[in-house]
Scaffold this motif. Structure first.
Motif, PDB file in Angstrom:
ATOM      1  N   LEU A 501      11.275   1.395   3.304  1.00 39.50           N
ATOM      2  CA  LEU A 501       9.829   1.196   3.347  1.00 39.50           C
ATOM      3  C   LEU A 501       9.119   1.952   2.233  1.00 39.50           C
ATOM      4  O   LEU A 501       8.127   1.465   1.657  1.00 39.50           O
ATOM      5  CB  LEU A 501       9.284   1.641   4.712  1.00 39.50           C
ATOM      6  N   GLN A 504       9.588  -0.014  -0.897  1.00 37.13           N
ATOM      7  CA  GLN A 504       8.722  -1.193  -0.855  1.00 37.13           C
ATOM      8  C   GLN A 504       7.264  -0.812  -1.101  1.00 37.13           C
ATOM      9  O   GLN A 504       6.522  -1.516  -1.801  1.00 37.13           O
ATOM     10  CB  GLN A 504       8.864  -1.903   0.504  1.00 37.13           C
ATOM     11  N   ASP A 505       6.846   0.333  -0.508  1.00 37.91           N
ATOM     12  CA  ASP A 505       5.476   0.804  -0.719  1.00 37.91           C
ATOM     13  C   ASP A 505       5.207   1.072  -2.199  1.00 37.91           C
ATOM     14  O   ASP A 505       4.134   0.744  -2.728  1.00 37.91           O
ATOM     15  CB  ASP A 505       5.218   2.074   0.092  1.00 37.91           C
ATOM     16  N   LYS A 506       6.197   1.691  -2.852  1.00 40.35           N
ATOM     17  CA  LYS A 506       6.041   1.974  -4.276  1.00 40.35           C
ATOM     18  C   LYS A 506       5.895   0.677  -5.087  1.00 40.35           C
ATOM     19  O   LYS A 506       5.081   0.589  -6.008  1.00 40.35           O
ATOM     20  CB  LYS A 506       7.221   2.797  -4.778  1.00 40.35           C
ATOM     21  N   LYS A 507       6.705  -0.333  -4.722  1.00 36.21           N
ATOM     22  CA  LYS A 507       6.625  -1.627  -5.411  1.00 36.21           C
ATOM     23  C   LYS A 507       5.256  -2.270  -5.182  1.00 36.21           C
ATOM     24  O   LYS A 507       4.636  -2.803  -6.112  1.00 36.21           O
ATOM     25  CB  LYS A 507       7.730  -2.559  -4.905  1.00 36.21           C
ATOM     26  N   ASP A 508       4.787  -2.214  -3.917  1.00 41.46           N
ATOM     27  CA  ASP A 508       3.499  -2.811  -3.585  1.00 41.46           C
ATOM     28  C   ASP A 508       2.370  -2.108  -4.335  1.00 41.46           C
ATOM     29  O   ASP A 508       1.423  -2.753  -4.822  1.00 41.46           O
ATOM     30  CB  ASP A 508       3.245  -2.747  -2.081  1.00 41.46           C
ATOM     31  N   ILE A 509       2.481  -0.785  -4.391  1.00 40.84           N
ATOM     32  CA  ILE A 509       1.450  -0.016  -5.103  1.00 40.84           C
ATOM     33  C   ILE A 509       1.451  -0.374  -6.589  1.00 40.84           C
ATOM     34  O   ILE A 509       0.389  -0.554  -7.216  1.00 40.84           O
ATOM     35  CB  ILE A 509       1.675   1.503  -4.906  1.00 40.84           C
ATOM     36  N   THR A 511       2.494  -3.178  -7.963  1.00 40.88           N
ATOM     37  CA  THR A 511       1.958  -4.535  -8.104  1.00 40.88           C
ATOM     38  C   THR A 511       0.441  -4.528  -8.026  1.00 40.88           C
ATOM     39  O   THR A 511      -0.255  -5.192  -8.820  1.00 40.88           O
ATOM     40  CB  THR A 511       2.538  -5.451  -7.014  1.00 40.88           C
ATOM     41  N   LEU A 512      -0.099  -3.759  -7.052  1.00 42.81           N
ATOM     42  CA  LEU A 512      -1.544  -3.686  -6.871  1.00 42.81           C
ATOM     43  C   LEU A 512      -2.212  -3.041  -8.086  1.00 42.81           C
ATOM     44  O   LEU A 512      -3.269  -3.496  -8.560  1.00 42.81           O
ATOM     45  CB  LEU A 512      -1.860  -2.899  -5.599  1.00 42.81           C
ATOM     46  N   GLU A 513      -1.593  -1.971  -8.607  1.00 39.24           N
ATOM     47  CA  GLU A 513      -2.159  -1.296  -9.775  1.00 39.24           C
ATOM     48  C   GLU A 513      -2.169  -2.228 -10.980  1.00 39.24           C
ATOM     49  O   GLU A 513      -3.128  -2.233 -11.777  1.00 39.24           O
ATOM     50  CB  GLU A 513      -1.361  -0.028 -10.081  1.00 39.24           C
ATOM     51  N   LYS A 515      -2.353  -5.504 -10.887  1.00 38.04           N
ATOM     52  CA  LYS A 515      -3.392  -6.514 -10.665  1.00 38.04           C
ATOM     53  C   LYS A 515      -4.773  -5.932 -10.959  1.00 38.04           C
ATOM     54  O   LYS A 515      -5.624  -6.581 -11.587  1.00 38.04           O
ATOM     55  CB  LYS A 515      -3.326  -7.013  -9.222  1.00 38.04           C
TER      56      LYS A 515
END
Length: 529
Positions: A501, A504-509, A511-513, A515
């Motif tokens: 998790l 995954q959180d690091k990847k999501d962060i 991706t968000l950064e 964007k």
């Protein structure tokens, strides 16, 4: 109210009356000692009649016949015969009934009590084997102590009050069942609640659970078995074993450093009808004075081993963990010594050393020993990774506020030297209790559920879990029950899932950064236009 409850209430009322001069820890010594003395005296009467040592005429009291026939030159012969069969002997003038008769006639004084107990000790010393059980058993009684009253006359009145109440007790319940052991257990437990002697007493239901666990696979019927307790306190667990299994076949052994608790342990076992030939207790510190070795068939000393080992050692408990003890065969194979102020694992290794190859050990410990670091972590690892196989069989988490000396949670650690598997059974019994006025307690239903779960050794959602050796290693030998069992309040921690998790959180962060950065760039272009 049952007869047992009525008797307990009467004895507790007497305790409260005596509290004007003493506290309950002192009054306990007197009341239990006199119950024991009456019991021993009446056991002797039964022997005199059953062996035809005396001839009791129709309508004659046994004590009256004993007084008539065992006087003068015949006395020593009678005492020798009694002693050789019972391990103790009480002269006619010292019997319980003779004492009661003197009180009824107003002829008793302090010296009479002193004489009775002095003569009992003198007779007990005639045999080394029996003396170990009986000698000094009433030494807790200080008949000249102001606890009983400020004057000799007040002390005589206090003692007479105890004797008369004890004499009125019927040791059988409504169905004719002997309840002497239950009276002893109940009294000790009630005195222990909230008192300074609480650390020496195990709650009856916990003692009963341990007794069931360690005796389930022991020899049945008439075969004898041996049980050892290196910190026996007042004998709570040993007496539970005697109670649940014929006291005539259980050979009970124990060590206790505290003299008062040691004397009460001997009294407690006697009141559970354990014969002097079936109990061997020593007033010693087991960690400093190991159980005496015994010669084997080749006359080579080797440690005495037992079919079962039980214990509820004091906690916290300090001990001398001098590094020289790392060469002691009890401790040398486990890498470290238990911390100086936390002797729990020292008692574990003491008991395990004296357990035979097919035996079972159950010991009450504070929950913290399951996960504390440093020396205790090393010992846990070496118990699990022992060359002969994992020695930890089960960890049973008990409810909070169950024990007399505090509200903390405790566990039962079950160990075996010889096992067919390497896994460890975890049981979360933290909710298995009923609420009392001051303390929680295990009901018979609770005891049965925990015991059956231990025997079945299968997983149960939110209650029991069978952890593989690989899981134990992955958790770095942390044996905390909550590490393996998920409850509604306590979710099992899956470190692998947490790592996943986090990634995954690091990847999501990221991706968000990315964007956000892209959106900002678009905004900047539009602003420039």
């Amino acid at each position: 109210m049952t007869k047992l409850q009525t008797i307990s209430s009467q004895l507790w009322t007497l305790t409260n009356e005596l509290e004007t001069n003493t506290d309950t820890t002192e009054s306990k010594n007197y009341i239990l000692a006199f119950i024991c003395y009456r019991y021993l005296s009446e056991q002797q009467e039964q022997y005199l009649v059953s062996s035809s040592a005396i001839n009791v005429k129709k309508g004659q009291a046994i004590n009256e016949a004993y007084l008539e026939q065992a006087g003068g030159a015949e006395l020593n012969a009678y005492l020798k015969d009694i002693f050789s069969n019972l391990g103790y002997a009480i002269a006619p003038l010292d019997t319980w009934q003779s004492l009661v008769n003197k009180i009824d006639k107003g002829q008793v004084n302090l010296s009479d009590y002193q004489t009775i107990f002095a003569n009992f000790d003198k007779n007990a010393a005639l045999s080394k084997a029996a003396g170990q059980t009986f000698k000094g058993i009433f030494s807790n009684l200080n008949l000249a102590d102001s606890y009983l009253g400020s004057s000799a006359n007040e002390r005589v009145k206090s003692l007479a009050k105890i004797v008369k109440l004890v004499d009125s007790i019927d040791y059988q319940d409504e169905a004719g069942k002997d309840i002497l052991g239950d009276i002893s257990t109940g009294l000790i437990s009630k005195y222990a609640a909230g008192k300074k002697g609480a650390t020496f007493c195990t709650p009856p239901a916990v003692a009963k659970l341990i007794a069931k666990i360690v005796t389930a696979d022991l020899p049945k019927a008439t075969q004898s078995f041996t049980v050892y307790d290196p910190s026996c306190g007042v004998g709570s667990i040993l007496s539970a074993i005697a109670n649940d299994n014929n006291s005539a076949i259980a050979k009970l052994y124990g060590q206790e450093a505290n003299l008062t608790a040691y004397n009460l342990a001997r009294i407690n076992l006697m009141l559970h009808h354990v014969l002097f030939t079936n109990m061997t207790l020593f007033n010693t510190d087991a960690l400093e004075n190991d159980w005496p070795a015994e010669p084997n068939t080749k006359e080579i000393d080797h440690p005495r081993t037992f079919d079962a080992v039980v214990a509820n050692p004091p906690d916290p408990q300090s001990w001398n963990n001098n590094q020289n003890k790392l060469t002691d065969p009890r401790f040398r194979n486990y890498g470290k010594l238990a911390p100086r102020t936390k002797a729990s694992f020292a008692f574990v290794l003491q008991g395990l050393y004296h357990l035979n190859e097919k035996g079972i050990m159950a010991i009450v410990l504070p929950n913290e020993v399951l996960f504390r670091s440093a020396a205790e972590a090393t010992i846990r690892k070496n118990l699990v990774e022992h060359p002969d196989g994992n020695q930890i069989d089960a960890v049973i988490g008990l409810p909070p506020n169950l024990f007399y000396e505090g509200i903390r949670s405790m566990i039962i650690l079950v160990l075996k030297k010889t096992r067919t598997s390497k896994d460890i059974l975890f049981i979360d019994a933290s909710k298995e209790f009923a609420k009392g006025k001051m303390k929680n307690y295990l009901t018979q239903e609770n005891i049965d559920k925990i015991f059956k779960t231990y025997q079945k050794r299968v997983a149960m959602p939110q209650y029991a879990y069978l952890a593989s050796i690989e899981e134990i290693r992955a958790n770095d030998y942390n044996l905390n029950v909550s590490q393996y069992i998920t409850t509604s309040e306590n979710k099992k921690i899956d470190l692998t899932e947490i790592d996943r998790l986090l990634v995954q959180d690091k990847k999501d962060i990221a991706t968000l950064e990315a964007k956000i950065a892209k959106d900002l760039k678009v905004l900047e272009i539009k602003r420039d236009q």
